[in-house]
Design an enzyme around this catalytic site. Structure first.
Site, PDB file in Angstrom:
ATOM      1  CG  PHE A 187      19.408  -6.780  19.758  1.00  0.00           C
ATOM      2  CD1 PHE A 187      20.343  -7.716  20.175  1.00  0.00           C
ATOM      3  CD2 PHE A 187      19.379  -6.440  18.407  1.00  0.00           C
ATOM      4  CE1 PHE A 187      21.229  -8.312  19.272  1.00  0.00           C
ATOM      5  CE2 PHE A 187      20.257  -7.033  17.492  1.00  0.00           C
ATOM      6  CZ  PHE A 187      21.181  -7.970  17.937  1.00  0.00           C
ATOM      7  CE  LYS A 208      15.429  -6.316  12.502  1.00  0.00           C
ATOM      8  NZ  LYS A 208      16.175  -7.557  12.239  1.00  0.00           N
ATOM      9  CG  ASP A 242      17.228   0.554  17.129  1.00  0.00           C
ATOM     10  OD1 ASP A 242      16.663   0.370  16.029  1.00  0.00           O
ATOM     11  OD2 ASP A 242      18.140  -0.166  17.561  1.00  0.00           O
TER      12      ASP A 242
HETATM   13  C1  PLP Z   1      16.016  -2.734  17.174  1.00  0.00           C
HETATM   14  C2  PLP Z   1      17.166  -3.274  16.399  1.00  0.00           C
HETATM   15  N1  PLP Z   1      18.258  -2.517  16.242  1.00  0.00           N
HETATM   16  C3  PLP Z   1      19.326  -2.952  15.540  1.00  0.00           C
HETATM   17  C4  PLP Z   1      19.328  -4.215  14.986  1.00  0.00           C
HETATM   18  C5  PLP Z   1      20.526  -4.680  14.196  1.00  0.00           C
HETATM   19  O1  PLP Z   1      20.182  -4.732  12.854  1.00  0.00           O
HETATM   20  P1  PLP Z   1      21.043  -5.585  11.798  1.00  0.00           P
HETATM   21  O2  PLP Z   1      20.886  -7.009  12.145  1.00  0.00           O
HETATM   22  O3  PLP Z   1      20.436  -5.210  10.469  1.00  0.00           O
HETATM   23  O4  PLP Z   1      22.444  -5.108  11.878  1.00  0.00           O
HETATM   24  C6  PLP Z   1      18.227  -5.043  15.135  1.00  0.00           C
HETATM   25  C7  PLP Z   1      18.236  -6.413  14.563  1.00  0.00           C
HETATM   26  O5  PLP Z   1      17.494  -7.271  14.942  1.00  0.00           O
HETATM   27  C8  PLP Z   1      17.120  -4.566  15.862  1.00  0.00           C
HETATM   28  O6  PLP Z   1      16.031  -5.324  16.048  1.00  0.00           O
END
Ligand code: PLP
Length: 386
Positions: A124, A238, A209
């Site tokens: 994700f 986050k 990520d």
């Molecule tokens: C690993 C990861 N990457 C990207 C995102 C996307 O982040 P955002 O919701 O701040 O756009 C998330 C959100 O849960 C995530 O857990």
């Protein structure tokens, strides 16, 4: 209830918070094991973060990227010093950080004709068109296809599969060191080390990520430290802005020459109030002994959950995670367990249908952890999770 577009499933109205507790409209308190989905690392009402936001808001709330501001420059320097020699791009969310990482990887790979991405099953990375292209779940992807071409999804922790795909068209191998939404699944250290070696050999970039796993969540500043490997590009978001919208892309210093003025941008990126909050967050995270203590409380939580798993084997299939990023996989649905926890005054979140995901504030106490374990034990005692 209101004019809000109903893309989220929710009903509770929260109005305030203190420490690791949240309060609803009726004044009812909840112990928070959702942590604003890994954002609220220091709980609610943290004095240092609130003071930093107040101070900066009184000085300058927004300047745009036509100008430098002191908080954004200082935060970039601190992040590069904590991670690896790098140049930092600021944005406003995890998805945006990932979008930036994809663009930077394409730009670096462009002279060699490298444009493809290797991502992983259950990944994700966000929901904008680029990020969605590397997000695995068909439920999220299919309604919006066609997406960005050239993405290969490979099985998790399977180095042989990666070795068969990564080649001279690959711009980057892109991975969460601990998958969050995909079920709280840590990559094995050997897998990450193998991917790093493979990328080096075949000339592809390695992109981590750490939007969810980064900045202390796993008991280390970055989850990749558990495997002893460093990426070429790192995304963070986050918890970075102390609850304000903030994302960052770190690009290894030698690669930054590939990115020219105008290649990417963001009006709000590096907002000085969010950056000032970020500096306060990093001050907390680098306090002596803090991360070791997160690791210790993570072990305490996991051991307590493993004990419950042994007591309720008909309900709990697995307990996994790193630090204070923990998943409990049930043999049945996690939803009813989540509901039962809430009626006992504990909030948590899910990762898919069968995994309860715990992302408490990093300041959660052992007493709070015992409260969560008690509530979960009662829920499982009612026969939930089967
Ligand atoms: C690993 C990861 N990457 C990207 C995102 C996307 O982040 P955002 O919701 O701040 O756009 C998330 C959100 O849960 C995530 O857990």
């Amino acid at each position: 209830m209101s004019a809000l577009l109903p893309v989220y499933e929710r009903d509770l109205v929260l109005v305030s918070g203190k420490g690791a507790r949240l309060f609803d409209k009726e004044g009812r308190g909840y112990l928070d094991f959702a942590g604003g989905i890994a954002v609220n690392g220091f709980g609610y009402g943290d004095r240092k973060i609130v003071a930093a936001i107040r101070r900066q808001a009184g000085k300058l709330i927004h300047a745009s990227n036509l100008f430098h501001t002191e908080p954004a420059s200082a935060l970039a320097d601190r992040l590069a010093a904590l991670a690896f020699p790098s140049k930092v791009f600021f944005c406003n969310s995890g998805t945006e950080a990932w979008e930036g990482a994809m663009k930077f990887a394409r730009k670096v790979g462009r002279p060699a004709g490298r444009f493809e991405f290797v991502a992983f099953e259950r990944a994700f990375h966000g929901r904008t068109m680029g990020a969605l292209s590397t997000t695995w779940s068909p439920k999220y992807r299919e309604p919006f296809e066609p997406l960005v071409p050239g993405v290969h999804f490979l099985p998790w922790n399977d180095l042989a599969a990666a070795a068969s795909i990564v080649g001279d068209k690959t711009a980057a191998v892109m991975i969460e060191p601990v998958q969050g939404e995909g079920g709280v699944r840590p990559a094995s250290p050997e897998f990450l080390q193998g991917l790093a070696a493979l990328c080096r050999q075949r000339g592809a970039l390695l992109v981590f990520d750490e939007v969810q796993s980064g900045l202390g969540r796993t008991g280390k500043m970055f989850a990749y430290e558990h495997a002893g490997v460093t990426p070429d590009i790192l995304t963070l978001a986050k918890p970075l802005g102390g609850g304000l919208p903030m994302g960052a892309v770190l690009l290894r210093e030698e690669l930054a020459a590939a990115i020219a003025t105008g290649d990417h941008g963001s009006t709000f990126g590096g907002n000085p109030v969010a950056a000032a909050a970020g500096l306060a967050v990093l001050e907390h995270l680098t306090a002596p002994g803090f991360l070791a203590d997160v690791e210790g409380r993570g072990v305490y939580l996991t051991k307590g959950l493993e004990k419950l798993a042994r007591r309720f084997p008909e309900a709990v299939a697995d307990v996994r995670g790193l630090g204070l990023m923990v998943g409990i996989e049930f043999r049945g649905e996690a939803g009813p367990v989540l509901k039962a926890l809430r009626t006992r005054g504990v909030l948590a979140t899910k990762a898919g249908d069968s995994v309860l995901r715990l992302l408490p504030p990093l300041v959660v106490s052992r007493k709070d952890i015992r409260e969560l374990l008690g509530a979960l034990e009662a829920a499982l005692g009612e026969g939930l999770g089967h």
